[in-house]
Structure formats: structure tokens, C-alpha cells
Design a protein around this motif. Structure first.
Motif, PDB file in Angstrom:
ATOM      1  N   CYS A   1      -0.338  89.752 101.182  1.00 55.23           N
ATOM      2  CA  CYS A   1      -0.392  91.210 101.072  1.00 55.23           C
ATOM      3  C   CYS A   1      -1.080  91.648  99.791  1.00 55.23           C
ATOM      4  CB  CYS A   1       1.019  91.788 101.137  1.00 55.23           C
ATOM      5  SG  CYS A   1       1.874  91.428 102.686  1.00 55.23           S
ATOM      6  N   MET A   2      -0.821  90.947  98.709  1.00 58.94           N
ATOM      7  CA  MET A   2      -1.469  91.269  97.440  1.00 58.94           C
ATOM      8  C   MET A   2      -2.982  91.173  97.569  1.00 58.94           C
ATOM      9  SD  MET A   2       1.004  88.900  95.106  1.00 58.94           S
ATOM     10  CE  MET A   2       2.771  89.157  94.953  1.00 58.94           C
ATOM     11  N   ARG A   3      -3.444  90.069  98.138  1.00 62.57           N
ATOM     12  CA  ARG A   3      -4.889  89.885  98.288  1.00 62.57           C
ATOM     13  C   ARG A   3      -5.478  90.916  99.253  1.00 62.57           C
ATOM     14  NH1 ARG A   3      -3.121  84.383  98.068  1.00 62.57           N
ATOM     15  NH2 ARG A   3      -2.982  84.287 100.336  1.00 62.57           N
ATOM     16  N   THR A   4      -4.701  91.294 100.263  1.00 62.44           N
ATOM     17  CA  THR A   4      -5.172  92.254 101.256  1.00 62.44           C
ATOM     18  C   THR A   4      -5.439  93.627 100.625  1.00 62.44           C
ATOM     19  OG1 THR A   4      -4.049  91.103 103.054  1.00 62.44           O
ATOM     20  CG2 THR A   4      -4.521  93.426 103.398  1.00 62.44           C
ATOM     21  N   ILE A   5      -4.618  94.012  99.672  1.00 61.86           N
ATOM     22  CA  ILE A   5      -4.847  95.284  98.980  1.00 61.86           C
ATOM     23  C   ILE A   5      -6.172  95.236  98.227  1.00 61.86           C
ATOM     24  CG2 ILE A   5      -3.981  96.814  97.160  1.00 61.86           C
ATOM     25  CD1 ILE A   5      -1.124  95.857  98.071  1.00 61.86           C
ATOM     26  N   GLY A   6      -6.482  94.092  97.623  1.00 61.57           N
ATOM     27  CA  GLY A   6      -7.784  93.941  96.971  1.00 61.57           C
ATOM     28  C   GLY A   6      -8.939  94.053  97.941  1.00 61.57           C
ATOM     29  N   ALA A   7      -8.775  93.480  99.128  1.00 61.46           N
ATOM     30  CA  ALA A   7      -9.829  93.576 100.149  1.00 61.46           C
ATOM     31  C   ALA A   7     -10.034  95.019 100.587  1.00 61.46           C
ATOM     32  CB  ALA A   7      -9.470  92.697 101.355  1.00 61.46           C
ATOM     33  N   ALA A   8      -8.943  95.784 100.678  1.00 59.43           N
ATOM     34  CA  ALA A   8      -9.063  97.193 101.040  1.00 59.43           C
ATOM     35  C   ALA A   8      -9.779  97.982  99.949  1.00 59.43           C
ATOM     36  CB  ALA A   8      -7.674  97.787 101.297  1.00 59.43           C
ATOM     37  N   GLU A   9      -9.474  97.692  98.693  1.00 62.51           N
ATOM     38  CA  GLU A   9     -10.170  98.353  97.578  1.00 62.51           C
ATOM     39  C   GLU A   9     -11.668  98.049  97.620  1.00 62.51           C
ATOM     40  OE1 GLU A   9      -9.452 100.562  95.489  1.00 62.51           O
ATOM     41  OE2 GLU A   9      -7.361 100.470  94.860  1.00 62.51           O
ATOM     42  N   GLU A  10     -12.005  96.814  97.900  1.00 56.37           N
ATOM     43  CA  GLU A  10     -13.419  96.427  97.978  1.00 56.37           C
ATOM     44  C   GLU A  10     -14.113  97.182  99.108  1.00 56.37           C
ATOM     45  OE1 GLU A  10     -16.701  93.863  96.673  1.00 56.37           O
ATOM     46  OE2 GLU A  10     -14.791  94.491  95.781  1.00 56.37           O
ATOM     47  N   ALA A  11     -13.443  97.295 100.256  1.00 58.96           N
ATOM     48  CA  ALA A  11     -14.027  98.013 101.396  1.00 58.96           C
ATOM     49  C   ALA A  11     -14.215  99.492 101.071  1.00 58.96           C
ATOM     50  CB  ALA A  11     -13.134  97.848 102.623  1.00 58.96           C
ATOM     51  N   LEU A  12     -13.248 100.088 100.372  1.00 59.97           N
ATOM     52  CA  LEU A  12     -13.374 101.492 100.004  1.00 59.97           C
ATOM     53  C   LEU A  12     -14.541 101.703  99.041  1.00 59.97           C
ATOM     54  CD1 LEU A  12     -12.423 104.407 100.073  1.00 59.97           C
ATOM     55  CD2 LEU A  12     -10.684 103.834  98.355  1.00 59.97           C
ATOM     56  N   ASP A  13     -14.697 100.802  98.080  1.00 56.61           N
ATOM     57  CA  ASP A  13     -15.848 100.888  97.171  1.00 56.61           C
ATOM     58  C   ASP A  13     -17.163 100.857  97.945  1.00 56.61           C
ATOM     59  OD1 ASP A  13     -14.199 101.011  94.997  1.00 56.61           O
ATOM     60  OD2 ASP A  13     -14.643  99.003  94.237  1.00 56.61           O
ATOM     61  N   LEU A  14     -17.278  99.903  98.862  1.00 54.69           N
ATOM     62  CA  LEU A  14     -18.501  99.785  99.657  1.00 54.69           C
ATOM     63  C   LEU A  14     -18.727 101.034 100.498  1.00 54.69           C
ATOM     64  CD1 LEU A  14     -18.158  96.074 100.844  1.00 54.69           C
ATOM     65  CD2 LEU A  14     -19.871  96.963  99.243  1.00 54.69           C
ATOM     66  N   MET A  15     -17.644 101.565 101.079  1.00 52.16           N
ATOM     67  CA  MET A  15     -17.756 102.746 101.922  1.00 52.16           C
ATOM     68  C   MET A  15     -18.265 103.940 101.116  1.00 52.16           C
ATOM     69  SD  MET A  15     -14.920 104.519 104.469  1.00 52.16           S
ATOM     70  CE  MET A  15     -13.554 104.225 103.373  1.00 52.16           C
ATOM     71  N   VAL A  16     -17.695 104.198  99.955  1.00 48.01           N
ATOM     72  CA  VAL A  16     -18.086 105.359  99.159  1.00 48.01           C
ATOM     73  C   VAL A  16     -19.536 105.253  98.698  1.00 48.01           C
ATOM     74  CG1 VAL A  16     -17.660 106.577  96.993  1.00 48.01           C
ATOM     75  CG2 VAL A  16     -15.730 105.919  98.455  1.00 48.01           C
ATOM     76  N   LYS A  17     -19.923 104.065  98.248  1.00 47.21           N
ATOM     77  CA  LYS A  17     -21.312 103.882  97.809  1.00 47.21           C
ATOM     78  C   LYS A  17     -22.288 104.128  98.957  1.00 47.21           C
ATOM     79  CE  LYS A  17     -20.080 100.564  94.201  1.00 47.21           C
ATOM     80  NZ  LYS A  17     -20.056  99.117  93.820  1.00 47.21           N
ATOM     81  N   ARG A  18     -21.939 103.670 100.129  1.00 47.82           N
ATOM     82  CA  ARG A  18     -22.797 103.871 101.299  1.00 47.82           C
ATOM     83  C   ARG A  18     -22.882 105.356 101.650  1.00 47.82           C
ATOM     84  NH1 ARG A  18     -26.382 100.681 104.450  1.00 47.82           N
ATOM     85  NH2 ARG A  18     -26.535 101.616 106.521  1.00 47.82           N
TER      86      ARG A  18
END
Length: 411
Positions: free
Chosen positions: A274-291
């Protein structure tokens, strides 16, 4: 309530974050190139190089709890990690989770983490010297053999793999699948769960053994891709066990105590995911906003379209709520123990993958066709995290546990 992290917590998190930004992220292209070159099931030099650097910086075995008193043969080697609490490790694991393969650079990747915790907690001195030391040194890797193709393995009492006593040792027969990690050429040992006494009380039938993966009778029958991804060199394998002979010293803790070990292993392992999954979600949000901010449609940036403002806002809300639940579970484990935190562990195990999948799905949508390609890493992240709704117990099992805790309050 004070939600501020202490200086010790932020120190470890910031060290991991800096290593990720300065050492791991610049090597992503190298990792992908090495994966494409030659055969799939191989050791990647980029990971080995990063492991050396992380260990030199003291960012190594961060998950590892204190040892349980066994003295190693090599007096210069201890079985202790740096002594992080579950809460401290949680914020570090979130940073590692931003890149799918990064946790291995810190020797903090599954299933090795759970296996090391099991051997540390339940193993004899000899078992620790033989298997835990090389695992903690990052010299070998491991697998966990529990799930079986012919039974509903979400109920561990259904396990059929047979462990029969023969002389001073044991003989193992059965079939396992989704044996994650068994594809790695460095995988030398597996923790295997099977039945030693089918006639015993339901939760006393199972036992766990330490089994060398090169033992005669161990056959990897096939590799099992996840949505088409092979996850090499890690891999998920179906394994046949034909009259595998193991010494009596391979038994963990004792006959009939496999279920007890499984419960002790899966608690920390579930929250690590779960800890790592939260990091993956943060990474996806970063990519989404930049796009969204870089693309224009119908006369304005996609970020300015109302539907995307709503999705970005919901992603931030959901990540923050999930992180707080994860940190609460970790803090309860530290303060009251894993058993007291079982409800919170079950809740975060359900909530974290569902949250991350929604954020990643929106990020894929924001990228259009590029989102389902291999270019962004989002498709692979989605496939990997989708498995977490099944791994270490499906959502339905955890929801059942949560509901029963609620029922118990009113009895």
C-alpha cells in the motif's frame, strides 16, 4: 491531532527521495534498454549498480525489523536493519513506489521483504545464516509459494500441497502458481506452504518449509504474464513439485504452524504494498497534470476543461485520504502491534489499490493513445497495481474481515 512528521521520519524520507531523484530516475532509460537487450530472464547491471550505491549510503534493508536474538556465524554481520518504524518506512516506501522497479535498489522489494521478515522472526540461527544473510546482502533473491491453481487459495486452509514426514526429513508433492520472483536467476530459495497433517484441526494442518529452488523435483512449468507483461526478470511462475526431498532442518517454526506464520508475514507485507501504491498514484498524478497543461484542444489547454479540473481535484483528495489511512495503520502497528491494527491493515489493503487504479486510469485517459502504450509506463503501472486487489488476499477477504470487526462491536 498532530500530523507533522518528526525530524527522524523526514530525514529518512528525504534521503530516499534524493536517491530516487539523483540516482534512480536518471537510470530509467538504462533500465529499459537493458531489459530489451538479449534474453528476458537475466540480472540487470543497472539495478546491481544502484544497489551498490544505495548500500554505500546506508539506504539498505529499510523495512527490516530488529533481529530476534539469533547470533550469526559471522560475528561481524547482524540481522538488523537500520531500525525504522513502520511509520518511518511508510514514507520511504512511498518514494520508492514512484518507479515500479526502484524498491529493489534498496533491497526492499517483494517477495524478499516478507520472506526476510519470516526468516528473521521464525527461523533458526542456521536458517538465518544460510538464507537470511545472503538475502540481506542482496546476493540472492527468493520466492513465496502459497497459491495453488486447483483451489481457492484466498482461504489458506484449502491448500493441498502435501508435505509428508519421511525419516528425518520431508517429501513435498503438489503444484503452485503465481510464484512471484521464481523467474529471477538469482532466486535460490522459496518459502513453501503445504499440509503436513490433513486430519488436524483446520488451522493446524499447514506448515512452511525453506526449499532451495534448484532441489531435484522442482520444475518451473510455465511463466504467467500479467495483462501481457512478463515482469522479467522477476516473473510469476507455475511450479510442479514431484517428490522434493528436504531435510528436517528446512521446517520453519514447527509442524502445524504454517497458518500462524502466514498471518505474521502478510500483515507487514500488505501495508508495504500500500505504501508503494501511494507513490505510484503520486507519479501518475504528476504525469497527468503535466500532460493536461501541455496540450491544447478546442481553443484552450486540456487542463482548463472543467472535467479535468474535477478529476485532478478528486485525485489529490483521494491520495491524501489514502495516505492518512496508511500512516494510521503503520502508526498503530508500531504502537499497539499488528494484531491490534488488523482492521486498519485490511482497510488500507482495499483502499490503496482502488485509489491508485482510478488515478492511473485518469492519467491514461489524459494521455490519450499514448497512455496505453509503453511510452509513459502508465499501462504497466495499471497492470501491476491491478494484481494487488488479489495479492495477499483479495478485496473480498479483507472486506469480510472489516465487516466482522464491525459485527463484533454489537454482539
Amino acid at each position: 491531532m498532530d500530523f507533522t512528521l518528526g525530524s527522524a521520519d523526514t530525514e529518512w524520507r528525504d534521503r530516499v527521495r534524493a536517491f530516487m531523484d539523483e540516482k534512480v530516475r536518471p537510470r530509467v532509460a538504462d533500465y529499459e534498454a537493458q531489459q530489451r537487450d538479449g534474453e528476458r530472464w537475466k540480472v540487470l547491471p543497472v539495478v546491481e549498480d544502484l544497489k551498490t550505491q544505495a548500500r554505500a549510503e546506508g539506504l539498505w534493508n529499510l523495512f527490516m525489523p530488529p533481529s530476534h536474538g539469533a547470533t550469526p556465524v559471522d560475528a561481524s554481520f547482524t540481522f538488523d536493519g537500520p531500525g525504522l518504524s513502520n511509520l518511518q518506512y511508510a514514507v520511504c516506501a512511498e518514494e520508492m513506489g514512484r518507479i515500479l522497479w526502484a524498491s529493489e535498489a534498496f533491497n526492499c522489494s517483494a517477495p524478499d521483504t516478507g520472506n526476510m521478515e519470516v526468516i528473521n522472526r521464525y527461523g533458526t540461527r542456521e536458517q538465518k545464516d544460510e538464507w537470511l544473510k545472503p538475502l540481506m546482502d542482496g546476493e540472492i533473491r527468493s520466492a513465496f509459494l502459497m497459491t495453488e491453481p486447483d483451489v481457492a487459495s484466498s482461504d489458506a486452509t484449502n491448500i493441498q500441497c502435501r508435505i509428508e514426514k519421511r525419516g528425518n526429513g520431508y517429501v513435498v508433492n503438489g503444484r503452485k502458481w503465481w510464484s512471484s520472483g521464481a523467474g529471477d536467476p538469482r532466486a535460490k530459495v522459496a518459502i513453501l506452504m503445504g499440509k503436513t497433517d490433513p486430519g488436524a484441526e483446520k488451522h493446524k494442518q499447514q506448515s512452511m518449509l525453506l526449499m532451495p529452488l534448484d532441489a531435484p523435483g522442482v520444475t518451473i512449468e510455465r511463466h504467467l504474464p500479467v495483462f501481457g507483461y512478463d515482469d522479467a526478470p522477476h516473473g510469476h511462475m507455475e511450479i510442479r513439485l514431484d517428490n522434493v526431498e528436504l531435510p528436517g532442518s528446512a521446517m520453519l517454526l514447527g509442524e502445524g504452524r504454517g497458518f500462524e506464520i502466514a498471518q505474521g508475514r502478510l500483515g507487514p507485507g500488505r501495508i508495504h504494498h500500500c505504501m508503494r501504491t501511494i507513490g505510484a498514484a503520486e507519479e501518475a498524478l504528476d504525469l497527468m497534470v503535466k500532460r493536461l497543461m501541455s496540450r491544447t484542444a478546442f481553443g484552450k489547454t486540456i487542463a482548463e476543461q472543467g472535467v479535468w479540473e474535477e478529476r485532478v481535484a478528486n485525485a489529490r483528495i483521494d491520495i491524501e485520504m489514502t495516505r492518512l489511512l496508511c500512516l494510521k495503520a503503520a502508526d498503530m502497528m508500531d504502537r499497539a502491534g499488528n494484531k491490534a491494527a488488523q482492521g486498519e491493515i485490511a482497510m488500507i489493503k482495499v483502499a490503496a489499490p482502488l485509489m491508485a487504479l482510478k488515478v492511473i486510469d485518469d492519467a491514461i485517459q489524459a494521455h490519450g493513445a499514448a497512455g496505453v502504450s509503453a511510452d509513459t509506463g502508465l499501462a504497466h503501472a495499471y497492470a501491476s497495481i491491478r494484481t494487488l486487489r488479489l495479492a495477499d488476499g483479495p478485496d473480498e477477504v479483507h472486506r469480510r474481515a472489516i465487516a466482522r470487526l464491525e459485527y463484533k462491536k454489537h454482539r
